[in-house]
Design a protein around this motif. Sequence first.
Motif, PDB file in Angstrom:
ATOM      1  N   UNK A 196       0.807  -1.019  -0.072  1.00  0.00           N
ATOM      2  CA  UNK A 196      -0.030  -0.008  -0.036  1.00  0.00           C
ATOM      3  C   UNK A 196       0.382   1.243   0.278  1.00  0.00           C
ATOM      4  N   UNK A 197       0.110   2.367  -0.447  1.00  0.00           N
ATOM      5  CA  UNK A 197       1.123   4.053  -0.132  1.00  0.00           C
ATOM      6  C   UNK A 197       1.666   3.759   1.208  1.00  0.00           C
ATOM      7  N   UNK A 198       2.665   5.163   1.195  1.00  0.00           N
ATOM      8  CA  UNK A 198       3.217   5.017   2.753  1.00  0.00           C
ATOM      9  C   UNK A 198       2.887   6.137   2.991  1.00  0.00           C
ATOM     10  N   UNK A 199       2.581   5.842   4.484  1.00  0.00           N
ATOM     11  CA  UNK A 199       1.537   7.022   5.200  1.00  0.00           C
ATOM     12  C   UNK A 199       2.575   8.329   5.000  1.00  0.00           C
TER      13      UNK A 199
ATOM     14  N   UNK B  96      -5.428   9.844  -9.630  1.00  0.00           N
ATOM     15  CA  UNK B  96      -6.211  10.202 -10.083  1.00  0.00           C
ATOM     16  C   UNK B  96      -6.168  11.214 -11.113  1.00  0.00           C
ATOM     17  N   UNK B  97      -6.016  11.212 -12.770  1.00  0.00           N
ATOM     18  CA  UNK B  97      -5.633  12.487 -12.644  1.00  0.00           C
ATOM     19  C   UNK B  97      -4.654  12.088 -13.823  1.00  0.00           C
ATOM     20  N   UNK B  98      -4.194  11.195 -14.613  1.00  0.00           N
ATOM     21  CA  UNK B  98      -2.741  11.250 -15.337  1.00  0.00           C
ATOM     22  C   UNK B  98      -1.877  10.984 -13.951  1.00  0.00           C
TER      23      UNK B  98
ATOM     24  N   UNK C 293       4.826   8.988  -8.317  1.00  0.00           N
ATOM     25  CA  UNK C 293       5.948  10.112  -7.457  1.00  0.00           C
ATOM     26  C   UNK C 293       4.982  12.284  -7.903  1.00  0.00           C
ATOM     27  N   UNK C 294       3.644  11.965  -8.567  1.00  0.00           N
ATOM     28  CA  UNK C 294       3.503  13.129  -9.201  1.00  0.00           C
ATOM     29  C   UNK C 294       2.806  13.733  -8.319  1.00  0.00           C
ATOM     30  N   UNK C 295       1.438  12.055  -7.987  1.00  0.00           N
ATOM     31  CA  UNK C 295       0.279  12.269  -7.380  1.00  0.00           C
ATOM     32  C   UNK C 295       0.943  12.720  -5.870  1.00  0.00           C
ATOM     33  N   UNK C 296       1.502  12.487  -5.069  1.00  0.00           N
ATOM     34  CA  UNK C 296       2.148  12.739  -4.239  1.00  0.00           C
ATOM     35  C   UNK C 296       2.688  14.710  -3.914  1.00  0.00           C
ATOM     36  N   UNK C 297       3.839  14.589  -5.131  1.00  0.00           N
ATOM     37  CA  UNK C 297       3.475  15.745  -5.247  1.00  0.00           C
ATOM     38  C   UNK C 297       2.733  17.057  -4.876  1.00  0.00           C
ATOM     39  N   UNK C 298       1.578  16.587  -5.886  1.00  0.00           N
ATOM     40  CA  UNK C 298       0.371  17.372  -5.761  1.00  0.00           C
ATOM     41  C   UNK C 298      -0.088  17.109  -4.512  1.00  0.00           C
TER      42      UNK C 298
ATOM     43  N   UNK D 199      -9.653  15.977  -0.939  1.00  0.00           N
ATOM     44  CA  UNK D 199     -10.512  15.464  -1.932  1.00  0.00           C
ATOM     45  C   UNK D 199     -10.929  16.723  -3.128  1.00  0.00           C
ATOM     46  N   UNK D 200     -10.418  17.849  -2.727  1.00  0.00           N
ATOM     47  CA  UNK D 200     -11.525  18.463  -3.782  1.00  0.00           C
ATOM     48  C   UNK D 200     -10.218  18.524  -4.585  1.00  0.00           C
ATOM     49  N   UNK D 201      -9.465  18.642  -3.988  1.00  0.00           N
ATOM     50  CA  UNK D 201      -8.304  18.936  -5.067  1.00  0.00           C
ATOM     51  C   UNK D 201      -7.925  17.693  -6.205  1.00  0.00           C
ATOM     52  N   UNK D 202      -8.576  16.921  -6.284  1.00  0.00           N
ATOM     53  CA  UNK D 202      -8.583  15.655  -7.013  1.00  0.00           C
ATOM     54  C   UNK D 202     -10.056  15.751  -8.194  1.00  0.00           C
ATOM     55  N   UNK D 203     -11.108  15.931  -7.027  1.00  0.00           N
ATOM     56  CA  UNK D 203     -12.263  15.889  -7.558  1.00  0.00           C
ATOM     57  C   UNK D 203     -13.472  16.717  -7.377  1.00  0.00           C
ATOM     58  N   UNK D 204     -13.137  17.881  -7.054  1.00  0.00           N
ATOM     59  CA  UNK D 204     -14.060  19.072  -6.923  1.00  0.00           C
ATOM     60  C   UNK D 204     -14.892  18.894  -5.306  1.00  0.00           C
TER      61      UNK D 204
END
Length: 705
Positions: A437-440, A491-493, A497-502, A523-528
């Motif tokens: 699983x992704x790390x905390x 999510x969002x391509x 690594x880039x997901x963690x940066x976001x 959640x809003x940063x990903x889905x609204x």
Amino acid sequence: MRTEDVLAAIATGMWRWDNESGTVTLDAEAARLLELPDEPATYPTSAVRSRFHPVDWSEINGVITLALAEGTLAEARLRVVDEGGRVLRTVRSRCKPVLDGETLSLIGTFQEIREPQPSASAAQAPVTGDWRRSREAFLLDAGRALAEARSTSEVLRVAASLSMPGFSPDGLAVFGVAGERLTIIGHHGHNVGDDSPFSQMTLDTEYPAADVVRTGQAIYLPTPDEYRRRYPVAWPLAQRFGRQSWAFLPLIVAGRTIGAWMAAFRHPVAFSADERSVLTTVARMLAQALARAGVAESERELSLGLQRAMMPTTGPEIAGMALAARYVPTGGGLQVGGDWYDVIPLPSGHFALVIGDVQGHDVRAAGLMGQLRVALRAYASEGHRPDAVLSRASRFLHGITDAHASDDDRTGSRFATCLYLEVDPVTGLVETARAGHPEPAVITADGTVLIRPTEGGLPLGIDRDTDYPTTRLVLEPGETLMVCTDGLLETGGHDLDTGWARVRGVLHENAGHPLEELADTLVQAVHGPTSHHTTGPLVDRREDDIALLLLTRHGTPSPRAPRRTAMSVAQAQPERISGARRQLRELLHDWSDEEQIDAAVLMVSEMLTNVLVHTDGNALLVAEVTSSDHTRRLRVEVADASDDLPHRRRPGEMASSGRGLLLMEMLADAWGVDPRGEGKSIWFELYEPFTPEGTGPDGPASPEP
């Protein structure tokens, strides 16, 4: 006098079409009207078809289908043409469709007319090519709008907005069936309460909608007199609305009548064949749209029920800590999948946080998730340590998924990623076991975001005998722990690594905000936009499920609380050296001197590489940033189990090693090697001078003694 002679005297011909043989039989007058030899004969359908204008022939098919469905006469105007396509005359065709089993035959007449006949509707122009094109455009738009409606209310809203070419109704009602009673699903053009007399009618009531539901046949009432004559009991109820014409059509899906549709008009409508054709087509589309909406609403209700049953609440408040949780289902299907979280009180007085993701986004994944969540809760409640809980859960999942897979088909096998954390609310100690699983991540009191390297094993269910090592960290007062599934990151391509940066950017910008607000912002940063409900439906732009847990330890952080990170690098994990470099850069994200950051990263890389190359053991990295009134200090230690102390060398120009201690001597403000019983620790320190205006170093400063 013979019937044929009477028909010939009034220029009317007889014909019969047999679908099974594909032939048309004409009497002499019918043949004459079609410019064929004026004698009785039987012709192939193609020979008769060639005598009509192609557009009219296409129209007659729809008229016959409508008449067959309604059990009425089919009437149409047909232009007779010669071999060059020149129109010779126009005939009116009237026929009665007869269905014997699967054999269809038509018996009808032809009669010449001198000019196109206007529609009997007071509001409709003559049936022309322009009107037909308008009708086709209307039906195309109506079909598209009804196909896109996703709920019953949307279907009714679309139906109310339909503007039929030349004879739009101003009152609509959609009736459903509940047992032996009519219900009103929705209406338009009526006031609140107007539907009361018509709701809950029994199907044996003398009312047009009830007749339509019983018989499956449309009913057209072109005048108030016709309504009064056929339905004297119901007429007083309809009279007060001031309408002039009514059409009641069955709503049929897969051969079953699910209700009726009423279209009422303030102007007289004669309900010509073309008008009935439009109304019948709209009724069919409306029935299909209502059926789809009903299925979708049932699926959504099932989805929400599954979510409520499977997703726990965060439970009672935890002394000294605050917890926020979110679950966001994917946008398609039943909106349930394999992501979950759980909060479990433990016999020791500690509590466990569990978050995981079963492979897939279907009902099977949701079912396995529910079983796995119950199993994990049972193992945890027995008092097992984190590594033992995950080991038992992996064997459990391997057993139940392997049972669903045959020898030739392994598609029944599923795996799950999972993160299990046992938290001591008194000391803030967190012991973590990780299964793929992704790390905390930890957000420190000053807003620094650190991904905490965590030892792990294979996802659950892949190998019965996988081990899951435990990693410890201490959550300091004012710090927040975040765990999530990969849907929040990828999510969002984005990749991991880039997901963690976001996510790191969102956490850093919102550090210190209330925990519930921070959860919504993530959640809003990903889905609204979302709501505070952990299982409520969100917007539709969803690629993967999301589960999210945030845990904050209460208390006033020390103004000079240290930042620290730790991770181990095993002999078989040289790739973790790059992770150590990244961790150090995150720890020093606000360090003022970029050259010092580069120097620290270089020294850490050299120290870890030396352990892997020159010893047989693993390396343990601990990095800490502390502050005083005059300076900040970075201290990095790399420990290993070897008793061999490093020696300073003088490597030649071509040597590939031996420069580690020289680098530390050149780059570090302080460094050393400390024996530690079994093994040793190599360390270095860097000092950042105090900068009162934030404009750069204020000259050299001495480290805090």
